[in-house]
Scaffold this active site. Structure first.
Site, PDB file in Angstrom:
ATOM      1  N   ASP A  94       1.172  -1.123   0.076  1.00 21.75           N
ATOM      2  CA  ASP A  94       0.281  -0.080   0.319  1.00 21.75           C
ATOM      3  C   ASP A  94       0.913   0.771   0.142  1.00 21.75           C
ATOM      4  O   ASP A  94       1.850   1.144   1.101  1.00 21.75           O
ATOM      5  CB  ASP A  94      -0.962  -0.362   1.103  1.00 21.75           C
ATOM      6  CG  ASP A  94      -2.268   1.052   1.486  1.00 21.75           C
ATOM      7  OD1 ASP A  94      -1.745   2.292   0.913  1.00 21.75           O
ATOM      8  OD2 ASP A  94      -3.369   0.342   0.665  1.00 21.75           O
ATOM      9  N   THR A 118     -14.918  -2.152 -10.087  1.00 23.96           N
ATOM     10  CA  THR A 118     -16.501  -1.809 -10.079  1.00 23.96           C
ATOM     11  C   THR A 118     -18.101  -1.966 -11.161  1.00 23.96           C
ATOM     12  O   THR A 118     -16.969  -1.636 -12.248  1.00 23.96           O
ATOM     13  CB  THR A 118     -16.154  -0.459  -9.754  1.00 23.96           C
ATOM     14  OG1 THR A 118     -17.778   0.788  -9.020  1.00 23.96           O
ATOM     15  CG2 THR A 118     -15.598   1.201 -10.651  1.00 23.96           C
ATOM     16  N   ASP A 119     -18.666  -1.840 -10.283  1.00 22.39           N
ATOM     17  CA  ASP A 119     -20.077  -1.827 -10.761  1.00 22.39           C
ATOM     18  C   ASP A 119     -19.963  -0.159 -12.523  1.00 22.39           C
ATOM     19  O   ASP A 119     -20.729  -0.046 -12.935  1.00 22.39           O
ATOM     20  CB  ASP A 119     -21.273  -1.581 -11.174  1.00 22.39           C
ATOM     21  CG  ASP A 119     -21.932  -0.947  -9.102  1.00 22.39           C
ATOM     22  OD1 ASP A 119     -21.131   0.150  -9.004  1.00 22.39           O
ATOM     23  OD2 ASP A 119     -22.909  -0.838  -9.077  1.00 22.39           O
ATOM     24  N   GLU A 120     -19.440   0.554 -11.718  1.00 18.29           N
ATOM     25  CA  GLU A 120     -19.453   2.189 -12.175  1.00 18.29           C
ATOM     26  C   GLU A 120     -19.131   1.905 -13.689  1.00 18.29           C
ATOM     27  O   GLU A 120     -19.533   2.746 -14.452  1.00 18.29           O
ATOM     28  CB  GLU A 120     -18.732   3.154 -11.423  1.00 18.29           C
ATOM     29  CG  GLU A 120     -19.686   3.666 -10.120  1.00 18.29           C
ATOM     30  CD  GLU A 120     -18.818   4.477  -8.881  1.00 18.29           C
ATOM     31  OE1 GLU A 120     -18.416   5.857  -9.433  1.00 18.29           O
ATOM     32  OE2 GLU A 120     -18.732   4.206  -7.838  1.00 18.29           O
ATOM     33  N   TYR A 142     -13.294   8.686 -11.979  1.00 18.48           N
ATOM     34  CA  TYR A 142     -13.355   7.635 -11.807  1.00 18.48           C
ATOM     35  C   TYR A 142     -13.220   5.897 -12.289  1.00 18.48           C
ATOM     36  O   TYR A 142     -12.495   5.401 -12.705  1.00 18.48           O
ATOM     37  CB  TYR A 142     -14.079   7.990 -10.274  1.00 18.48           C
ATOM     38  CG  TYR A 142     -13.900   5.801 -10.125  1.00 18.48           C
ATOM     39  CD1 TYR A 142     -12.845   5.378  -9.226  1.00 18.48           C
ATOM     40  CD2 TYR A 142     -14.831   5.994 -10.010  1.00 18.48           C
ATOM     41  CE1 TYR A 142     -13.146   4.052  -8.955  1.00 18.48           C
ATOM     42  CE2 TYR A 142     -15.443   4.226  -9.269  1.00 18.48           C
ATOM     43  CZ  TYR A 142     -14.251   3.551  -8.583  1.00 18.48           C
ATOM     44  OH  TYR A 142     -14.083   2.888  -8.338  1.00 18.48           O
ATOM     45  N   LYS A 157     -10.931   2.951 -13.477  1.00 18.96           N
ATOM     46  CA  LYS A 157     -11.459   2.123 -13.374  1.00 18.96           C
ATOM     47  C   LYS A 157     -12.115   1.212 -14.797  1.00 18.96           C
ATOM     48  O   LYS A 157     -11.364  -0.421 -14.634  1.00 18.96           O
ATOM     49  CB  LYS A 157     -12.113   1.839 -12.799  1.00 18.96           C
ATOM     50  CG  LYS A 157     -11.839   2.138 -11.337  1.00 18.96           C
ATOM     51  CD  LYS A 157     -10.735   1.606 -10.847  1.00 18.96           C
ATOM     52  CE  LYS A 157     -11.465   0.252 -10.528  1.00 18.96           C
ATOM     53  NZ  LYS A 157     -10.128  -0.888  -9.774  1.00 18.96           N
ATOM     54  N   PRO A 175     -25.417  16.028   4.081  1.00 21.72           N
ATOM     55  CA  PRO A 175     -25.225  16.556   2.546  1.00 21.72           C
ATOM     56  C   PRO A 175     -26.218  15.735   1.785  1.00 21.72           C
ATOM     57  O   PRO A 175     -25.600  14.848   1.862  1.00 21.72           O
ATOM     58  CB  PRO A 175     -23.942  17.181   2.325  1.00 21.72           C
ATOM     59  CG  PRO A 175     -22.706  16.688   3.141  1.00 21.72           C
ATOM     60  CD  PRO A 175     -23.942  16.129   4.299  1.00 21.72           C
ATOM     61  N   ILE A 176     -26.939  16.291   1.056  1.00 22.88           N
ATOM     62  CA  ILE A 176     -27.646  14.865  -0.377  1.00 22.88           C
ATOM     63  C   ILE A 176     -27.815  15.514  -1.429  1.00 22.88           C
ATOM     64  O   ILE A 176     -28.349  16.539  -1.254  1.00 22.88           O
ATOM     65  CB  ILE A 176     -29.083  14.544   0.749  1.00 22.88           C
ATOM     66  CG1 ILE A 176     -28.696  13.320   1.583  1.00 22.88           C
ATOM     67  CG2 ILE A 176     -29.181  13.162  -0.458  1.00 22.88           C
ATOM     68  CD1 ILE A 176     -30.508  13.314   2.818  1.00 22.88           C
ATOM     69  N   TYR A 177     -27.021  15.032  -2.294  1.00 21.25           N
ATOM     70  CA  TYR A 177     -27.536  15.855  -3.419  1.00 21.25           C
ATOM     71  C   TYR A 177     -27.899  15.391  -4.173  1.00 21.25           C
ATOM     72  O   TYR A 177     -29.361  14.571  -4.230  1.00 21.25           O
ATOM     73  CB  TYR A 177     -26.075  14.741  -4.689  1.00 21.25           C
ATOM     74  CG  TYR A 177     -24.843  14.373  -4.563  1.00 21.25           C
ATOM     75  CD1 TYR A 177     -24.120  16.622  -4.521  1.00 21.25           C
ATOM     76  CD2 TYR A 177     -23.512  13.924  -4.036  1.00 21.25           C
ATOM     77  CE1 TYR A 177     -22.839  16.566  -4.294  1.00 21.25           C
ATOM     78  CE2 TYR A 177     -22.441  13.910  -3.915  1.00 21.25           C
ATOM     79  CZ  TYR A 177     -21.965  15.453  -4.002  1.00 21.25           C
ATOM     80  OH  TYR A 177     -20.230  15.513  -3.983  1.00 21.25           O
ATOM     81  N   ARG A 217     -23.507  16.598  -8.187  1.00 20.24           N
ATOM     82  CA  ARG A 217     -22.595  16.885  -8.523  1.00 20.24           C
ATOM     83  C   ARG A 217     -22.718  16.349 -10.443  1.00 20.24           C
ATOM     84  O   ARG A 217     -23.550  16.092 -10.508  1.00 20.24           O
ATOM     85  CB  ARG A 217     -21.734  15.843  -8.005  1.00 20.24           C
ATOM     86  CG  ARG A 217     -22.229  14.299  -8.201  1.00 20.24           C
ATOM     87  CD  ARG A 217     -21.220  13.736  -7.762  1.00 20.24           C
ATOM     88  NE  ARG A 217     -21.518  12.242  -8.338  1.00 20.24           N
ATOM     89  CZ  ARG A 217     -20.853  11.258  -7.092  1.00 20.24           C
ATOM     90  NH1 ARG A 217     -20.963  10.976  -6.103  1.00 20.24           N
ATOM     91  NH2 ARG A 217     -21.066   9.459  -7.071  1.00 20.24           N
TER      92      ARG A 217
END
Length: 350
Positions: A31, A132-134, A158, A162, A213-215, A289
């Site tokens: 790491d 990731t699923d993104e 990001y 990936k 905070p909620i987007y 965002r």
């Protein structure tokens, strides 16, 4: 021995702790120790001869070659990545360096080492990349869940980096024969999660009396996976996955961000009630965002059908365990939330 990259981060550290708790095989933990890597997470492993830590950047080829030659791992489990979407929007260069250049450098080092192995060791070597699923982009409300054959359509720096990492892993299998495996997981949550992501941020802010905070409208949907379930899935894929294959790992828990925050507030009201009112009173909506994907959802049936894995935790049981862990481990939270981190959060969510 196995070599784990990013083993002081959230998922990587949970994997190392889980691996050493259920088996006898040693871990070489590599790491760089960026802001998200925290050795205090691994404090329980001090003095454990089966855990070796090396502070090495995966972009450092010479250092990687030295580690491979000295420790001769029979597998690599690759977690190391920059992973926070908001940070990738503010500073994408670090994501290209770690997620693309770092994965390429690690693949090159692993391939060079793998080619020197005797045939028997070469046949059982594995390179497992945790993704990731993104990378699949965004789903509409009625769209089917992401499968292993869903086309890639990343929408943030990001997820784009990936996706590039995943493509390199695939190419190294098909071009060089390196026995790779790839897992694409949904949103993880659980102990030791750095408090910049939704669930730990909401818990730490709630307890500190800060706003939650909620987007946007809070209706973005994610599939939530308890981190220990994710660790068990990776162990299973490493054990019996077919080289060159991709396996989706999901929790079968699609929730809107608003639902997640409501549930968290209700759990905190139950486990650590305020003197007056509810933690829901601290909720606030902020500007969405850029490029915020609307919905992710994982179809994990291939992993269950071929390797017999399915999650042990429901969202409700996993979230209660998570909230209780943060309540019981405030010193860990205080340790990781450095002044620089608080400065970044204050600027970003102002």
């Amino acid at each position: 021995m196995i070599l784990v990259t990013g083993g002081a981060g959230f998922i990587g550290a949970n994997f190392v702790l889980d691996w050493l708790s259920v088996g006898d095989e040693s871990v070489l933990n590599v790491d760089k120790l960026t802001y998200a890597g925290n050795l205090s997470t691994l404090k329980s492993l001090q003095g454990n001869e089966k855990h070796t830590f090396a502070q090495v950047d995966i972009c450092d080829r010479a250092a990687l070659d030295k580690l491979f030659a000295e420790y001769r791992p029979r597998a690599v489990v690759h977690f190391a990545a920059e992973s926070h979407v908001d940070r990738s929007i503010d500073g994408p260069a670090d994501f290209v360096q770690t997620n693309v250049v770092g994965t390429f450098t690690l693949l090159e080092a692993a391939r060079a080492y793998w080619t020197t192995l005797p045939e028997a060791e070469k046949a059982v070597f594995r390179f497992l990349a945790v993704s990731t699923d993104e990378v699949f982009g965004s789903l509409g409300p009625q769209d089917p869940q992401f499968s292993e054959t869903t086309p890639y359509a990343p929408n943030s720096p990001y997820s784009a980096t990936k996706a590039a990492s995943d493509h390199l892993v695939r190419a190294y299998h098909h071009t060089y024969g390196l026995p790779t495996l790839t897992t694409n997981c949904s949103n993880n949550y659980g102990p030791y999660h750095f408090p910049e992501k939704l669930i730990p941020l909401m818990i730490t802010n709630a307890l500190a009396g800060k706003s939650l905070p909620i987007y946007g409208d809070g209706q973005n949907v994610r599939d939530w996976l308890y981190v220990t379930d994710h660790c068990s899935a990776i162990r299973r894929v490493l054990e019996s996955g077919k080289p060159g294959e991709v396996y989706n790992v999901g929790g079968w828990n699609e929730k809107t961000n608003l639902d997640v925050v409501h549930t968290l507030c209700d759990l905190l009201d139950d486990l650590k009630p305020k003197a007056d009112g509810s933690y829901r009173d601290q909720m606030t909506f902020i500007k969405d965002r850029p490029g915020h994907d609307r919905r992710y959802a994982i179809d994990a049936r291939k992993l269950e059908r071929e390797l017999g894995w399915k999650p042990a935790e429901t969202f409700e049981t996993g979230l209660r365990k998570t909230v209780q862990w943060y309540l019981d481990n405030q010193p860990w939270v205080d340790d990781v939330t450095s002044g620089e981190y608080r400065k970044w959060v204050g600027q970003h969510y102002a």
